[in-house]
Write an enzyme that holds these catalytic residues in place. Structure first.
Site, short mmCIF file in Angstrom:
data_model
loop_
_atom_site.label_atom_id
_atom_site.label_comp_id
_atom_site.label_asym_id
_atom_site.label_seq_id
_atom_site.Cartn_x
_atom_site.Cartn_y
_atom_site.Cartn_z
CG ASP A 106 -44.67 -26.00 33.00
OD1 ASP A 106 -45.57 -25.88 32.13
OD2 ASP A 106 -44.47 -27.29 33.33
CG ASP A 152 -50.00 -26.38 31.11
OD1 ASP A 152 -49.88 -27.65 31.49
OD2 ASP A 152 -51.00 -25.83 31.58
CD GLU A 186 -50.03 -30.78 28.81
OE1 GLU A 186 -50.47 -31.74 29.68
OE2 GLU A 186 -50.49 -29.53 28.96
CG HIS A 200 -46.42 -33.02 36.05
ND1 HIS A 200 -46.00 -32.70 34.89
CD2 HIS A 200 -47.68 -32.19 36.08
CE1 HIS A 200 -46.56 -31.82 34.20
NE2 HIS A 200 -47.65 -31.41 35.07
CG ASP A 201 -50.23 -33.91 34.08
OD1 ASP A 201 -50.28 -33.54 35.41
OD2 ASP A 201 -50.27 -33.18 33.18
O1 ISL Z 1 -53.42 -35.61 33.01
C1 ISL Z 1 -54.28 -35.33 31.87
C2 ISL Z 1 -54.41 -36.09 31.01
O2 ISL Z 1 -53.73 -37.34 30.96
C3 ISL Z 1 -55.07 -34.03 31.99
O3 ISL Z 1 -55.79 -34.14 33.23
C4 ISL Z 1 -54.16 -32.85 32.23
O4 ISL Z 1 -54.67 -31.89 33.17
C5 ISL Z 1 -54.01 -32.31 31.04
O5 ISL Z 1 -52.99 -33.20 30.38
C6 ISL Z 1 -53.31 -31.07 31.11
O6 ISL Z 1 -52.17 -30.70 31.86
C7 ISL Z 1 -51.50 -29.65 32.15
O7 ISL Z 1 -52.41 -28.73 32.45
C8 ISL Z 1 -53.21 -28.75 33.69
C9 ISL Z 1 -52.18 -29.05 34.94
O8 ISL Z 1 -53.01 -29.56 35.75
C10 ISL Z 1 -51.22 -30.51 34.48
O9 ISL Z 1 -50.50 -30.64 35.47
C11 ISL Z 1 -50.53 -30.02 33.17
O10 ISL Z 1 -49.53 -30.72 32.94
C12 ISL Z 1 -53.52 -27.17 33.91
O11 ISL Z 1 -52.70 -26.53 33.94
#
Ligand code: ISL
Ligand code: CA
Length: 544
Positions: free
Chosen positions: A97, A198, A251, A320-321
């Site tokens: 990541d 990310d 992402e 994981h989100d």
């Molecule tokens: O979950 C989300 C949208 O459905 C958002 O809240 C999420 O924070 C966004 O998609 C970005 O995610 C990534 O970056 C964030 C981290 O908290 C997440 O876990 C990661 O996947 C910040 O680094």
């Protein structure tokens, strides 16, 4: 030309919830090593590892304080090297990541940056407050509240699009880009096969003007998918990625199809593929936490848009989100097993590189927590506070958070029916779902009609099937909870097979009638022929 990463299934590991090896309740790298056989048996050829770098864990590792070191909770660099070696022996590649929009505020660069005279000052985005003593502009953070934090040390504000412990890097500074290239080379030289990048479409802020009024993220029009962002991605590809046999999946937050094409059309040499969110938000409002009614027809049109719109998809149903897919688009009670298999059928009959999230392969469900205090996710707590402030009643808040919280996906992997679910012998860092006695890997491994067995079957079926991997997508039917689409060879795509498949999916508890002809090749209820009558949550794949 086909690429190796188009052929493989990627398995995402959220290390702290995967497998604990030393009884401290936190999953770790030796734990991952001990489960490589299970990942191989599933049929995945690549692991995407959520962050294992050194981090104070304000956002579970998405706040990195040293990109070249490992979080001691997870192990050591020697463990990491060992994982790379052992995975390679199993024929599994590892993707890291890459979190580069921001670092932790505990990163050495940021600590130095707090000094106005430091050469690191310009690594981050510092601004004076408004004359009225307010933040520099009205932007809001993804985790709610102002995107600016005042730092007493230098009497200025710094930008953080996420948590205040996640200061944004300044991509107007070429030195920052060089630092990132070095970090990428460090890991690629160790043998990683690429990166999941990310929030990679928001790294370059093109202006710091006030944002338009909106209920969602204020200010985003000044930094989402900007030209400067494209330029940086091309530079990273030219100077780093192109020198290795690797791939980059981005992402990309709040991305639309036009932006996505610019970010991952192969000719532009930016990303290889990207994660969009549209297909998981057909029952969500602008703010993801507010639900609306699910319509299968809407899902089909979203699938068609992206399947047809992009040269190559990265397709996922969980990460994981996100909430667990069986709790989201399936039914996690009566039709648990069947609906999990129906959703798996959908995933593995779509085009693109497939991503599975740990636990998805055994149909893990959303958490069973009963109150907010059991949740760990900073986003859930912040959204609760915000909703409370604007007067949303406690019951509604809990209901919404229950459905959408990121912690739904973060409860420990359910390996067995032993105490600790085979995840830990100690006290888990976050509660284990009490349904682990019923839903666990061990039980499903022993059964050839389990969700796990079905995933394995689908992965094998797809592996030998060019039409499913590379063929075109055509929506053919949508009525009530039922949708159907066809996969077939079309001019210009990479499929060489002449076979056509028709996929029929029932997203509802109601039986339905949908008459199509063809030879049955897959069924989630063990049918041997299809006569047009669909049961609840049934999935049928016909060769036509
Ligand atoms: O979950 C989300 C949208 O459905 C958002 O809240 C999420 O924070 C966004 O998609 C970005 O995610 C990534 O970056 C964030 C981290 O908290 C997440 O876990 C990661 O996947 C910040 O680094
Ligand atoms: Ca541990």
């Amino acid at each position: 030309m086909k690429k190796w990463w188009q052929e493989e299934v990627v398995y995402q590991i959220y290390p702290r919830s995967f497998q604990d090896s030393n009884g401290d309740g936190i999953g770790d790298i030796p734990g991952i090593i001990s489960r490589l056989d299970e990942i191989k048996a599933l049929g995945a050829g690549i692991i995407w590892l959520s962050p294992v770098y050194k981090s104070p864990d304000a956002d579970n590792g998405y706040d990195i304080s040293d990109y070249r070191d490992i979080n001691p909770k997870f192990g050591t660099m020697a463990d990491m090297d060992n994982l790379l070696k052992k995975a390679a022996e199993c024929g599994i590649k590892i993707v890291m990541d890459l979190v580069i929009n921001h670092t932790s505020d505990e990163h050495e660069w940021f600590q130095k940056s707090r000094d106005k005279e430091s050469p690191y000052r310009d690594y981050y985005i510092w601004r004076k407050g408004s004359p009225k003593g307010k933040p520099p502009n009205n932007w809001t953070a993804f985790f709610m509240g102002s995107a600016w934090e005042y730092d007493k040390k230098s009497s200025e504000y710094y930008l953080h699009l996420f948590h205040k412990k996640q200061p944004d890097l300044n991509y107007h500074n070429p030195k920052v880009i060089e630092e990132i290239k070095d970090i990428m080379r460090f890991w690629l030289d160790k043998g990683v096969a690429g990166f999941r990048c990310d929030v990679i479409n928001i790294i370059y802020k093109s202006s710091f003007a006030d944002g338009k009024p909106t209920l969602a993220i204020r200010g985003i029009e000044h930094y989402k998918s900007t030209e400067g962002n494209h330029r940086i991605l091309r530079e990273l590809r030219r100077d780093v990625l192109d020198k290795y046999d690797c791939f980059a999946v981005g992402e990309t937050v709040m991305v639309d199809l036009d932006e996505a094409k610019l970010l991952c059309d192969s000719g532009r040499k930016e990303l290889d593929m990207l994660f969009y969110f549209d297909h998981l938000e057909v029952d969500r409002r602008i703010a993801r936490y507010i639900p609306k009614k699910f319509h299968a027809r809407k899902l089909l049109s979203v699938l068609a848009k992206w399947q047809q719109g992009l040269e190559w998809n990265a397709f996922y149903l969980e990460n994981h989100d996100q909430p667990r897919i069986v709790s989201h688009y399936g039914d996690d009670s009566r039709y648990w097993e069947r609906s999990a298999k129906m959703l798996a059928t959908m995933q593995f009959t779509l085009g693109g590189t497939m991503f599975i999230y740990q636990g998805q392969e055994i149909g893990m469900t959303n958490f069973d927590f009963t109150e907010l205090s059991q949740l760990k996710d900073v986003e859930s707590h912040n959204i609760n506070a915000l909703m409370k402030r604007i007067g949303i009643p406690a019951k509604t808040r809990w209901h919404w958070i229950n459905q959408a919280s990121r912690d739904n996906a973060r409860t420990p992997m359910q390996w067995s029916s032993e105490a600790g679910a085979g995840f830990t012998s100690g006290n888990p860092w976050i509660g284990i779902n009490k349904n682990y006695k019923k839903i666990n890997y061990q039980e499903q491994k022993a059964r050839n009609d389990s969700i796990l067995a079905y995933y394995k079957q689908l992965i094998v079926f797809r592996a030998g099937n060019d039409t499913l991997k590379y063929g075109g997508f055509k929506p053919v039917y949508a009525k009530g909870g039922v949708i159907a689409y066809q996969r077939e060879k079309v001019e210009g795509n990479l499929s060489t097979d002449d076979e056509k498949y028709l996929v029929i999916l029932n997203f509802s508890k109601k039986a339905a009638r949908a008459v199509f002809n063809g030879t049955l090749v897959l069924s989630n209820i063990g049918r041997d022929k299809y006569d047009g009558e669909l049961e609840a949550y049934e999935a049928v794949v016909l060769r036509v």
